[in-house]
Design an enzyme around this catalytic site. Sequence first.
Site, PDB file in Angstrom:
ATOM      1  N   ASN A  90       0.800  -1.228   0.000  1.00  0.00           N
ATOM      2  CA  ASN A  90       0.000   0.000   0.000  1.00  0.00           C
ATOM      3  C   ASN A  90       0.831   1.274   0.000  1.00  0.00           C
ATOM      4  O   ASN A  90       0.356   2.321  -0.423  1.00  0.00           O
ATOM      5  CB  ASN A  90      -0.927   0.002   1.223  1.00  0.00           C
ATOM      6  CG  ASN A  90      -1.676   1.305   1.361  1.00  0.00           C
ATOM      7  OD1 ASN A  90      -2.579   1.609   0.591  1.00  0.00           O
ATOM      8  ND2 ASN A  90      -1.289   2.110   2.354  1.00  0.00           N
ATOM      9  N   TYR A 155       3.045   9.650 -11.046  1.00  0.00           N
ATOM     10  CA  TYR A 155       2.110   8.857 -10.240  1.00  0.00           C
ATOM     11  C   TYR A 155       1.259   7.922 -11.104  1.00  0.00           C
ATOM     12  O   TYR A 155       1.235   6.700 -10.853  1.00  0.00           O
ATOM     13  CB  TYR A 155       1.235   9.782  -9.397  1.00  0.00           C
ATOM     14  CG  TYR A 155       0.298   9.042  -8.470  1.00  0.00           C
ATOM     15  CD1 TYR A 155       0.793   8.314  -7.396  1.00  0.00           C
ATOM     16  CD2 TYR A 155      -1.081   9.069  -8.666  1.00  0.00           C
ATOM     17  CE1 TYR A 155      -0.051   7.631  -6.541  1.00  0.00           C
ATOM     18  CE2 TYR A 155      -1.933   8.393  -7.813  1.00  0.00           C
ATOM     19  CZ  TYR A 155      -1.414   7.670  -6.753  1.00  0.00           C
ATOM     20  OH  TYR A 155      -2.252   6.986  -5.917  1.00  0.00           O
ATOM     21  N   LYS A 159       1.292   3.700 -11.312  1.00  0.00           N
ATOM     22  CA  LYS A 159       0.120   2.871 -11.048  1.00  0.00           C
ATOM     23  C   LYS A 159      -0.269   2.021 -12.260  1.00  0.00           C
ATOM     24  O   LYS A 159      -0.801   0.924 -12.109  1.00  0.00           O
ATOM     25  CB  LYS A 159      -1.043   3.745 -10.579  1.00  0.00           C
ATOM     26  CG  LYS A 159      -0.789   4.426  -9.234  1.00  0.00           C
ATOM     27  CD  LYS A 159      -0.405   3.424  -8.152  1.00  0.00           C
ATOM     28  CE  LYS A 159      -0.205   4.090  -6.795  1.00  0.00           C
ATOM     29  NZ  LYS A 159       0.132   3.113  -5.721  1.00  0.00           N
TER      30      LYS A 159
END
Length: 247
Positions: A90, A155, A159
């Site tokens: 996470n 970012y 992902k």
Amino acid sequence: MLHGKVAIVTGGTRGIGFSVVETFLKNGASVALFGSRQETVNKALEKIKAENPEWNVMGLSPDLADYEAVEAAVNQVKEHFGRLDILVNNAGISARESLYEYDPKAFQRIMDLNVNAVFNGCRAVAPIMKAQGGGVILNTSSMVSLYGQPSGVGYPTSKFAVNGLTKSLARELGHDNIRVNAVAPGVTRTDMVAALPEEMVKRICAPIPMGRMGEPQEVANAFLFLASDLASYVTGEVLSVDGAAQA
């Protein structure tokens, strides 16, 4: 739902990660939470023990970008609890700079924590899970992994990589009874969002069909489902928890 299971949750000291830790503990798991600094790890442990002193929890602060440090921490958790069933990757960082202002070193830092650290965690736990007869790996993705974002290219790039890693490892590790899935949260009421002006929050929520941002517990519930035996035939999925924001 997780009685007798042992889980590691990285980025487990606050926000979505902390909610995942609490949710897993409430559902019978023993949990090792990983944080970036031992100080924040200890504060999270104090908060958890104040809520329920009987919960079986420990905390460590390895450098997730350093494979040897991750492997040592994973082995420490396995030795402490006797087994390891679930890994939640996470931990992550974000950025919003435009490409014209983007420091290449900042891009590399995002790759180190959002991608390399996920690989390190998977690589460290997979042999343990295989020897035990199976396990579950869950990765935190993002709604921007589906369609990008207008700035801060590092970012969404990271992902997108997490999604590819998730789907590929699901195919590779399925033979060893290791399920690999990801959760892609939308705008969620974390500390970062709570600090935003109310007017900005309204603008953020306006395009979301459900008319509001998500709560950390709602995202944690998705992790709980995927970690549990209710999802025993679910692998290689990226589960969106975003109020249909991408629609």
